[in-house]
Write an enzyme that holds these catalytic residues in place. Structure first.
Site, PDB file in Angstrom:
ATOM      1  N   CYS A 153      31.512   2.476 -26.468  1.00 53.08           N
ATOM      2  CA  CYS A 153      31.430   1.920 -25.108  1.00 53.08           C
ATOM      3  C   CYS A 153      31.232   0.406 -25.163  1.00 53.08           C
ATOM      4  CB  CYS A 153      30.281   2.601 -24.359  1.00 53.08           C
ATOM      5  SG  CYS A 153      29.852   1.830 -22.792  1.00 53.08           S
ATOM      6  N   CYS A 213      28.435  -1.039 -22.990  1.00 47.68           N
ATOM      7  CA  CYS A 213      27.130  -0.712 -23.585  1.00 47.68           C
ATOM      8  C   CYS A 213      26.705  -1.787 -24.587  1.00 47.68           C
ATOM      9  CB  CYS A 213      27.177   0.642 -24.292  1.00 47.68           C
ATOM     10  SG  CYS A 213      27.523   2.045 -23.214  1.00 47.68           S
TER      11      CYS A 213
END
Length: 322
Positions: free
Chosen positions: A79, A82
């Protein structure tokens, strides 16, 4: 992914007068117990950011949330947002110096937690205060907005629940895992427990399993055996007809529902036992809700985490709680 609007309205809803008073009292009790046992000391700055998995969620998040707000960062290696949000949250955890604890949860390795929190996309950020889960925001967000949200979280935790955070000692060293000591073998003690069960000596079986766990807390065979022996001990001597009559006539009686759930499980009606306690959690609060929740977790131990009925019931429990 654009961040959702940040709001602490969920915290205010959870902090209705009665719930706030109960949570505050429990937090104070937990801190007093920690101090009595020699805990509650200063922690290293390195311990303000922790990795959490499903097995450690109860201790690392729910129990810790009685003394410090715990911010949950759901993330994954693949991600990209993230990778932007994670370091920012870690820096803020250090900067806030114990006013909140950051718990990072890898969703790829902890699918059950992801399902329990109803997460549809990552990064997703929640908080847990006094055992209550609160959605904060989803997606990467500007630092100013994140700071505002955390400031509100810290303020509500202190004003509504009396939770002020943990003390940080910059000179303290990071908690180190204790050196492993040789344990076991416990074959003789485990065999003694099984023999006690076969002989109907439930108290002896319980004690034998506890003796193993006193030396080897992670012994899975003893944990399972103890959960089963304690269940049998609880239902021993109960009048099944009376228990079921009480449960049917007194749906608000938590003790009656718990006893009926125990009988359901012993009788092989696993889903009935789980469903009964989930329903009890839904319609109760405070100590009653916690009693039903704890018993449900104990029954999960009896059945085993790998059983799909446990996974389904865990998701139902999370929806009931959160």
């Amino acid at each position: 992914m654009q961040p959702r609007n940040m709001s602490m309205s969920g915290v205010v809803d959870l902090a209705a007068v009665k719930a706030a008073q109960e949570a505050k009292a429990k937090a104070e009790q937990a801190r007093a117990e920690s101090a009595r046992q020699g805990g509650g000391g200063a922690v290293s700055p390195a311990n303000l950011v922790i990795d959490v998995d499903e097995a450690g969620f109860e201790n690392d998040v729910l129990q810790r949330s009685a003394e410090v707000p715990v911010v949950l960062d759901f993330w994954a290696e693949w991600c990209e947002p993230c990778k932007q949000l994670g370091p920012l949250l870690e820096r803020l955890a250090t900067e806030y110096n114990g006013r909140f604890l950051l718990a990072k949860i890898d969703v790829d390795a902890n699918q059950m937690l992801m399902q329990q929190f109803g997460i549809q996309g990552i990064p997703a950020v929640f908080a847990v205060v006094a055992g209550q889960a609160l959605p904060l925001f989803q997606g990467a967000a500007p630092e100013a907005q994140i700071r505002e949200t955390i400031d509100q979280l810290v303020q509500v935790a202190e004003e509504r629940f009396g939770i002020t955070g943990i003390t940080v000692d910059p000179d303290a060293t990071e908690d180190a895992a204790p050196a492993e000591e040789p344990v076991g073998p416990y074959d003789a003690l485990l065999e003694a427990a099984v023999q006690a069960l076969d002989a109907g000596d439930l108290g002896g079986a319980v004690q034998a399993y506890k003796n193993v766990l006193a030396d080897d807390p992670g012994n899975s065979e003893a944990e399972l055996g103890l959960a089963q022996a304690e269940l049998l001990q609880r239902v021993h001597g109960l009048d099944p007809q009376q228990v079921r009559k009480d449960a049917a006539e007194k749906p608000a009686d938590v003790a009656a529902q718990i006893a009926a759930a125990d009988l359901d499980l012993v009788g092989g009606h696993v889903e009935d036992a789980f469903g009964r306690l989930v329903d009890t959690v839904k319609r109760t609060f405070g100590d009653d809700r916690n009693a039903a929740r704890v018993r449900l977790l104990e029954l999960f131990e009896v059945v085993g985490a790998e059983d799909p009925r446990v996974a389904s019931a865990r998701s139902a429990l999370a929806r009931a709680l959160f």
